[in-house]
Design a protein around this motif. Structure first.
Motif, PDB file in Angstrom:
ATOM      1  N   ALA A 204       0.823  -1.213   0.000  1.00 34.48           N
ATOM      2  CA  ALA A 204       0.000   0.000   0.000  1.00 34.48           C
ATOM      3  C   ALA A 204       0.851   1.256   0.000  1.00 34.48           C
ATOM      4  CB  ALA A 204      -0.932   0.010   1.208  1.00 34.48           C
ATOM      5  N   HIS A 205       2.138   1.153   0.318  1.00 29.83           N
ATOM      6  CA  HIS A 205       3.052   2.290   0.325  1.00 29.83           C
ATOM      7  C   HIS A 205       4.145   2.084  -0.707  1.00 29.83           C
ATOM      8  CE1 HIS A 205       1.952   3.129   4.830  1.00 29.83           C
ATOM      9  NE2 HIS A 205       1.132   3.734   3.987  1.00 29.83           N
ATOM     10  N   ARG A 206       4.697   3.202  -1.166  1.00 30.73           N
ATOM     11  CA  ARG A 206       5.834   3.161  -2.068  1.00 30.73           C
ATOM     12  C   ARG A 206       6.902   4.115  -1.562  1.00 30.73           C
ATOM     13  NH1 ARG A 206       2.953   2.899  -8.056  1.00 30.73           N
ATOM     14  NH2 ARG A 206       1.527   1.205  -7.559  1.00 30.73           N
ATOM     15  N   PRO A 207       8.128   3.632  -1.385  1.00 32.88           N
ATOM     16  CA  PRO A 207       8.553   2.252  -1.591  1.00 32.88           C
ATOM     17  C   PRO A 207       8.009   1.318  -0.513  1.00 32.88           C
ATOM     18  CG  PRO A 207      10.318   3.487  -0.594  1.00 32.88           C
ATOM     19  CD  PRO A 207       9.232   4.474  -0.872  1.00 32.88           C
ATOM     20  N   THR A 208       8.084   0.017  -0.787  1.00 32.17           N
ATOM     21  CA  THR A 208       7.661  -0.978   0.189  1.00 32.17           C
ATOM     22  C   THR A 208       8.792  -1.171   1.184  1.00 32.17           C
ATOM     23  OG1 THR A 208       6.220  -2.103  -1.380  1.00 32.17           O
ATOM     24  CG2 THR A 208       6.952  -3.366   0.524  1.00 32.17           C
ATOM     25  N   CYS A 209       8.637  -0.582   2.355  1.00 32.49           N
ATOM     26  CA  CYS A 209       9.632  -0.729   3.403  1.00 32.49           C
ATOM     27  C   CYS A 209       9.489  -2.112   4.042  1.00 32.49           C
ATOM     28  CB  CYS A 209       9.455   0.371   4.444  1.00 32.49           C
ATOM     29  SG  CYS A 209       9.694   2.025   3.759  1.00 32.49           S
ATOM     30  N   PRO A 210      10.505  -2.574   4.815  1.00 27.30           N
ATOM     31  CA  PRO A 210      10.424  -3.919   5.398  1.00 27.30           C
ATOM     32  C   PRO A 210       9.153  -4.165   6.193  1.00 27.30           C
ATOM     33  CG  PRO A 210      12.654  -3.101   5.569  1.00 27.30           C
ATOM     34  CD  PRO A 210      11.834  -1.978   5.008  1.00 27.30           C
ATOM     35  N   VAL A 211       8.717  -3.209   7.017  1.00 24.18           N
ATOM     36  CA  VAL A 211       7.525  -3.449   7.819  1.00 24.18           C
ATOM     37  C   VAL A 211       6.281  -3.535   6.936  1.00 24.18           C
ATOM     38  CG1 VAL A 211       7.092  -0.993   8.240  1.00 24.18           C
ATOM     39  CG2 VAL A 211       6.304  -2.691   9.901  1.00 24.18           C
ATOM     40  N   ASP A 212       6.236  -2.776   5.829  1.00 23.77           N
ATOM     41  CA  ASP A 212       5.118  -2.877   4.874  1.00 23.77           C
ATOM     42  C   ASP A 212       5.126  -4.231   4.171  1.00 23.77           C
ATOM     43  OD1 ASP A 212       4.356  -0.190   5.385  1.00 23.77           O
ATOM     44  OD2 ASP A 212       5.906   0.497   4.001  1.00 23.77           O
ATOM     45  N   GLY A 213       6.322  -4.701   3.794  1.00 23.77           N
ATOM     46  CA  GLY A 213       6.422  -5.991   3.123  1.00 23.77           C
ATOM     47  C   GLY A 213       5.970  -7.139   3.998  1.00 23.77           C
ATOM     48  N   TRP A 214       6.415  -7.158   5.248  1.00 26.39           N
ATOM     49  CA  TRP A 214       6.001  -8.221   6.160  1.00 26.39           C
ATOM     50  C   TRP A 214       4.494  -8.160   6.412  1.00 26.39           C
ATOM     51  CZ3 TRP A 214       8.845 -12.252   6.921  1.00 26.39           C
ATOM     52  CH2 TRP A 214      10.235 -12.165   6.916  1.00 26.39           C
ATOM     53  N   LEU A 215       3.960  -6.966   6.545  1.00 22.81           N
ATOM     54  CA  LEU A 215       2.518  -6.826   6.778  1.00 22.81           C
ATOM     55  C   LEU A 215       1.720  -7.301   5.569  1.00 22.81           C
ATOM     56  CD1 LEU A 215       0.696  -5.664   9.068  1.00 22.81           C
ATOM     57  CD2 LEU A 215       0.600  -3.555   7.744  1.00 22.81           C
ATOM     58  N   THR A 216       2.194  -6.966   4.354  1.00 19.68           N
ATOM     59  CA  THR A 216       1.520  -7.413   3.129  1.00 19.68           C
ATOM     60  C   THR A 216       1.600  -8.928   2.983  1.00 19.68           C
ATOM     61  OG1 THR A 216       1.967  -5.304   2.030  1.00 19.68           O
ATOM     62  CG2 THR A 216       1.519  -7.199   0.616  1.00 19.68           C
ATOM     63  N   LEU A 217       2.721  -9.505   3.373  1.00 22.35           N
ATOM     64  CA  LEU A 217       2.872 -10.960   3.313  1.00 22.35           C
ATOM     65  C   LEU A 217       1.809 -11.662   4.158  1.00 22.35           C
ATOM     66  CD1 LEU A 217       4.422 -13.588   2.657  1.00 22.35           C
ATOM     67  CD2 LEU A 217       5.915 -13.075   4.599  1.00 22.35           C
ATOM     68  N   GLY A 218       1.576 -11.168   5.375  1.00 18.89           N
ATOM     69  CA  GLY A 218       0.604 -11.796   6.252  1.00 18.89           C
ATOM     70  C   GLY A 218      -0.834 -11.460   5.917  1.00 18.89           C
ATOM     71  N   ALA A 219      -1.048 -10.392   5.127  1.00 23.10           N
ATOM     72  CA  ALA A 219      -2.421  -9.987   4.784  1.00 23.10           C
ATOM     73  C   ALA A 219      -2.906 -10.600   3.482  1.00 23.10           C
ATOM     74  CB  ALA A 219      -2.521  -8.463   4.703  1.00 23.10           C
TER      75      ALA A 219
ATOM     76  N   VAL B  26      11.239  -9.885   0.698  1.00 23.53           N
ATOM     77  CA  VAL B  26       9.885  -9.397   0.987  1.00 23.53           C
ATOM     78  C   VAL B  26       9.705  -7.901   0.800  1.00 23.53           C
ATOM     79  CG1 VAL B  26       9.379 -11.283   2.565  1.00 23.53           C
ATOM     80  CG2 VAL B  26      10.459  -9.202   3.434  1.00 23.53           C
ATOM     81  N   SER B  27      10.772  -7.144   0.612  1.00 16.47           N
ATOM     82  CA  SER B  27      10.595  -5.690   0.525  1.00 16.47           C
ATOM     83  C   SER B  27      11.841  -5.051  -0.051  1.00 16.47           C
ATOM     84  CB  SER B  27      10.307  -5.102   1.908  1.00 16.47           C
ATOM     85  OG  SER B  27      11.479  -5.134   2.704  1.00 16.47           O
ATOM     86  N   ASP B  28      11.744  -3.757  -0.261  1.00 16.00           N
ATOM     87  CA  ASP B  28      12.922  -2.942  -0.553  1.00 16.00           C
ATOM     88  C   ASP B  28      13.528  -2.467   0.760  1.00 16.00           C
ATOM     89  OD1 ASP B  28      12.643  -2.838  -3.507  1.00 16.00           O
ATOM     90  OD2 ASP B  28      10.776  -1.801  -3.012  1.00 16.00           O
ATOM     91  N   THR B  29      14.750  -2.045   0.696  1.00 13.97           N
ATOM     92  CA  THR B  29      15.396  -1.448   1.856  1.00 13.97           C
ATOM     93  C   THR B  29      15.759   0.009   1.624  1.00 13.97           C
ATOM     94  OG1 THR B  29      17.484  -2.386   1.060  1.00 13.97           O
ATOM     95  CG2 THR B  29      16.295  -3.601   2.771  1.00 13.97           C
ATOM     96  N   GLU B  30      15.615   0.456   0.400  1.00 16.90           N
ATOM     97  CA  GLU B  30      15.814   1.860   0.068  1.00 16.90           C
ATOM     98  C   GLU B  30      15.077   2.138  -1.227  1.00 16.90           C
ATOM     99  OE1 GLU B  30      19.005   0.161   0.561  1.00 16.90           O
ATOM    100  OE2 GLU B  30      18.807  -0.793  -1.393  1.00 16.90           O
ATOM    101  N   SER B  31      14.981   3.414  -1.580  1.00 17.62           N
ATOM    102  CA  SER B  31      14.340   3.826  -2.816  1.00 17.62           C
ATOM    103  C   SER B  31      15.413   3.949  -3.902  1.00 17.62           C
ATOM    104  CB  SER B  31      13.637   5.166  -2.611  1.00 17.62           C
ATOM    105  OG  SER B  31      12.901   5.526  -3.736  1.00 17.62           O
ATOM    106  N   PRO B  32      15.118   3.615  -5.148  1.00 22.29           N
ATOM    107  CA  PRO B  32      13.833   3.196  -5.708  1.00 22.29           C
ATOM    108  C   PRO B  32      13.591   1.704  -5.538  1.00 22.29           C
ATOM    109  CG  PRO B  32      15.434   3.379  -7.469  1.00 22.29           C
ATOM    110  CD  PRO B  32      16.137   3.822  -6.217  1.00 22.29           C
ATOM    111  N   ALA B  33      12.391   1.252  -5.914  1.00 24.41           N
ATOM    112  CA  ALA B  33      12.005  -0.148  -5.788  1.00 24.41           C
ATOM    113  C   ALA B  33      12.768  -0.995  -6.800  1.00 24.41           C
ATOM    114  CB  ALA B  33      10.507  -0.295  -5.980  1.00 24.41           C
ATOM    115  N   ARG B  34      12.921  -2.278  -6.451  1.00 21.70           N
ATOM    116  CA  ARG B  34      13.576  -3.239  -7.329  1.00 21.70           C
ATOM    117  C   ARG B  34      12.804  -4.551  -7.305  1.00 21.70           C
ATOM    118  NH1 ARG B  34      18.966  -1.559  -8.309  1.00 21.70           N
ATOM    119  NH2 ARG B  34      19.036  -3.303  -9.783  1.00 21.70           N
ATOM    120  N   LEU B  35      13.137  -5.453  -8.230  1.00 24.31           N
ATOM    121  CA  LEU B  35      12.609  -6.812  -8.213  1.00 24.31           C
ATOM    122  C   LEU B  35      13.462  -7.673  -7.297  1.00 24.31           C
ATOM    123  CD1 LEU B  35      11.828  -7.361 -12.015  1.00 24.31           C
ATOM    124  CD2 LEU B  35      10.190  -6.937 -10.176  1.00 24.31           C
TER     125      LEU B  35
END
Length: 806
Positions: A76-91, A236-245
């Motif tokens: 839901a946020h950009r970039p996907t920070c670690p806490v956003d990635g973990w939350l998205t994983l569980g949701a 599970v997430s990016d650690t800095e901007s910009p986003a990557r695969l």
């Protein structure tokens, strides 16, 4: 009776083609239960460029025997920070942490984890996070949906606790770090989520050190994994901007040696972060939660190279391309918008002076070299988007100066395409460049879609896997170009046949385009297919001339509705997890949650409208058409009168582009991409029509006298005039290609009245629907005296304020 039932037959043909294309779907059935345990191991920031046999030997061996892919970590946020990635994983849906953050940055990584009983844990912030995602985000996400779907789950590390926490904050079993022997912990619940750390920074040495530590922790997990378990390792997430695969690997029974994909991506080798939760539940044989995940279960597909290094090079290269695409796309569309604005300004004085007036005070004509140069520039700017798409066939992103390489390749392709149009047969005709450009654009986009849309993915004018919106089929820009190109091609071809056959030509070409856009094997865009169906129906209805009457509009609307209903019925008959966008929307309406979909679409439309450079292209094109081309001196109304099939194609393009953008959440992006092709060609054709507005038809032959009435009499009939250019159909001149009688350059002549017989179509009738008063007045004598012609000309010149209006 035949004329009365023609709209019905055409409507049925378009609808039948569309439903046939949309009904057939690839086999995307998800595997059923394959494991007794699932272990989700996450490493924030891990990319394929970090994986090699020396730094990460455990992950390398796991990837060798399992299935691999590129992971898009959209949240839901950009970039996907670690806490956003973990939350998205569980949701299982796009989620975001409600902590404060700076634009483009991440909130503090600390998450409060309480352990009141030493067995499980509690996240005191979880209730606020749940409320934030319910009230402030448009996805209807419920954090903790994955853990709520199983009886028991294990979390190791703070990031895993965020993913495993139930909606009220409880973590069933929790350990701050991996114990020396984690076998008992991992075997205590069917679902385990493990935080292996993070790989961050830009220094290669630091990234290698982080990756090595994560690989050592992964070795302990694999050594203690339960029997018949599926292990998923994901960045599970990016650690800095910009986003990557990022990395995703699946190892377990039934996941050997393949590519990972899912129905949410439709592309081999690509997964989304939201796909991991449904994958875990399907592997365990557990039912999906009542509120559907946005993700789809992952499946394994064959075709991966035997050599792992070769296989890994593909996702690593895709990551580099996606990263380069983001920076290049911005300035490409900015330059394209600027070029459109400059050409729109430059073409205005040419339009004003293109038409030579009678009398001594007529302004001198513009130099032919200037007009020819502007025409070439209009062709070049119309070919810019197809050339940029074709440029991705060359790996320009691998160089150190990726933007410069892309610019060189694109310019070379534009020059080559412009030269091809310039020296193509029929270039001197009024519609010659328009037909050639439309055909080239349709061919480039269509060939890419038929070959798997490889140029669309991560392309500058395609879509980015980093955005997570689309991974296969036609993108927004490609859809706009293909809509415009196919309809313009249909109109150009229809103008070359007799009037009664024009609707058939439009339906034939447009129906094929509907199949290409709507087929899940090809364009995979049901909304685009429905929009094009409406555009084709409108274009076919008015391709023979006349106005868009109520009856014609009703049939066009019925065609779009019939295709929508047909696809909805087919889609709703599929299993819930296999339904497309339309089926899921109707399902949400039945469950009372359709408002979320409408809210997401409206939000996406607004954000795209404000932020997209394609909005500028759409607005500039609209202003040029409305305030210049459609004016009495602009030439477009005259073009419409002489070539009704082109008017029909432009009307259908405008309708289809607007519908596709609004329903697809793309605002004016589809219209902007279509305008980048259509508006320059409309301006060029208008220039040519105005330039030949004073040509006159020779008495008795239907052929214009070179140089107008002042030219020498006689002259051979043009090559495209049937039967030696003799008058036909009651003395009205006709031409094989649908043009009016032509000069030596193949241009339409201007009869004594605007829209008169000399501007007729292939059958010599008044294609715009206007007729002189009385039935007998519709026929013009084949032989007229020079005095009568001169008198008619004088009256027309004196009284003409809108030469092309009907």
């Amino acid at each position: 009776m035949l004329r009365r039932f023609t709209p019905v037959l055409l409507t049925l043909i378009v609808v039948a083609l569309g439903v046939t294309a949309l009904a057939a779907r690839p086999d995307t059935s998800a595997p059923r239960r394959t494991a007794d345990y699932v272990v989700l191991a996450g490493v924030a920031g891990l990319r394929w460029s970090d994986v090699d046999p020396q730094t990460t030997p455990t992950l390398w061996r796991m990837a060798q025997q399992g299935s691999i892919g590129s992971l898009s970590t959209r949240s839901a946020h950009r970039p996907t920070c670690p806490v956003d990635g973990w939350l998205t994983l569980g949701a299982g849906s796009y989620a975001g942490w409600n902590g404060s953050r700076q634009p483009g940055g991440c909130p503090p990584a600390g998450v409060t984890v309480e352990q009141p009983d030493g067995i499980g844990a509690n996240l005191p912030d979880q209730e606020g996070v749940v409320a934030y995602n319910a009230d402030r985000q448009p996805w209807g996400t419920v954090p903790g949906s994955l853990s709520e779907s199983v009886r028991c789950s294990v979390a190791v590390g703070p990031g895993a606790a965020v993913a495993a926490a139930r909606p009220f904050g409880r973590v069933d079993r929790y350990a701050p770090a991996l114990p020396a022997d984690p076998a008992g912990l991992l075997g205590s619940c069917v679902l385990s989520i493990v935080d292996l750390g993070a790989v961050s920074g830009t220094d290669p040495a630091d990234r290698r050190a982080d990756a090595r530590r994560a690989d050592e922790a992964l070795a302990k997990v694999l050594a203690a994994r339960p029997q018949r378990s599926l292990v998923l390792v994901a960045g599970v997430s990016d650690t800095e901007s910009p986003a990557r695969l990022h990395v995703v690997v699946a190892d377990g029974p039934g996941w050997e040696h393949g590519w990972l994909t899912s129905a949410s991506t439709g592309r081999e080798g690509y997964l989304q972060l939201v796909d991991l939760a449904p994958t875990a539940l399907i592997a365990l044989g557990r039912p999906m939660p009542e509120r559907l995940f946005l993700g789809r279960p992952a499946v394994k597909v064959d075709g991966r190279p035997d050599d792992l290094a070769t296989a890994i090079s593909a996702p690593a290269d895709a990551d580099r391309e996606a990263a380069a695409q983001r920076s290049v796309a911005g300035w490409f569309f900015a330059l394209l918008a600027a070029a459109q604005v400059v050409l729109a300004i430059a073409v205005l004085p040419l339009l004003r002076r293109a038409r030579r007036l009678a009398g001594p005070h007529s302004p001198p004509p513009v130099s032919r070299r200037i007009v020819a140069t502007v025409e070439l520039l209009l062709v070049a700017v119309a070919l810019a988007v197809p050339a940029a798409l074709l440029a991705d066939a060359v790996p320009w992103w691998r160089g150190e100066h990726a933007g410069a390489y892309f610019a060189l390749v694109t310019v070379a392709l534009i020059v080559g395409g412009t030269a091809l149009v310039r020296f193509a047969p029929g270039h001197d005709r009024t519609l010659g460049p328009l037909g050639a450009v439309a055909g080239l654009a349709t061919l480039v986009v269509g060939a890419d879609v038929l070959s798997g849309a490889r140029l669309q993915l991560n392309g500058v004018v395609g879509y980015s896997a980093l955005e997570g919106g689309r991974f296969s089929g036609l993108g927004t820009v490609g859809l706009g170009v293909f809509l415009a190109g196919s309809l313009l091609s249909a109109g150009w071809l229809a103008q070359r046949v007799r009037r009664q056959w024009r609707p058939m030509v439009v339906v034939a070409v447009g129906g094929l385009a509907v199949v290409v856009i709507g087929s899940p094997y090809l364009g995979a865009d049901s909304i685009g297919a429905i929009a094009l169906t409406a555009g084709v129906a409108v274009a076919a209805a008015i391709s023979t001339g006349g106005w868009l009457t109520i009856s014609r509009l009703v049939w066009a609307t019925m065609a779009g509705l019939a295709l929508t209903i047909g696809f909805a019925v087919v889609d709703l008959r599929r299993p819930v997890e296999e339904r497309g966008a339309l089926g899921r929307f109707l399902t949400a309406l039945g469950e009372g949650t359709g408002g979320l979909t409408v809210h997401r679409s409206s939000t996406a439309n607004f954000q795209t409208l404000v932020n997209s450079p394609l909005t500028v292209l759409a607005v500039v094109g609209l202003l040029l058409v409305w305030f210049a081309l459609l004016q009495p001196w602009g030439g477009l109304m005259r073009l419409f009168g002489i070539y009704p099939a082109i008017r029909a194609a432009l009307a259908g393009t405008a309708l289809a582009a607007v519908i596709a953008g609004l329903l697809g959440g793309a605002a004016l992006d589809v219209a902007g991409a279509a305008a980048a092709l259509v508006v320059p060609m409309a301006a060029l054709a208008s220039l040519r029509v105005l330039d030949h507005s004073t040509d006159r038809t020779l008495p008795g032959t239907g052929n214009p006298r070179p140089g107008g009435l002042d030219g020498p009499p006689g002259g051979a009939p043009p090559d495209d005039a049937p039967d030696g250019g003799r008058p036909d159909d009651g003395g009205e001149a006709r031409a094989v290609d649908g043009d009016a009688p032509t000069t030596g350059a193949g241009e339409p002549s201007d009869g004594p009245r605007a829209g008169g017989p000399d501007e007729g179509g292939a059958d010599g009738t008044d294609d715009a629907g206007a007729r002189p008063a009385g039935r007998d007045a519709a026929k013009v004598p084949a032989a007229r005296t020079p005095g009568a012609v001169e008198s008619a000309r004088s009256g027309a010149v004196a009284g003409r304020s809108d030469a092309g209006a009907r």
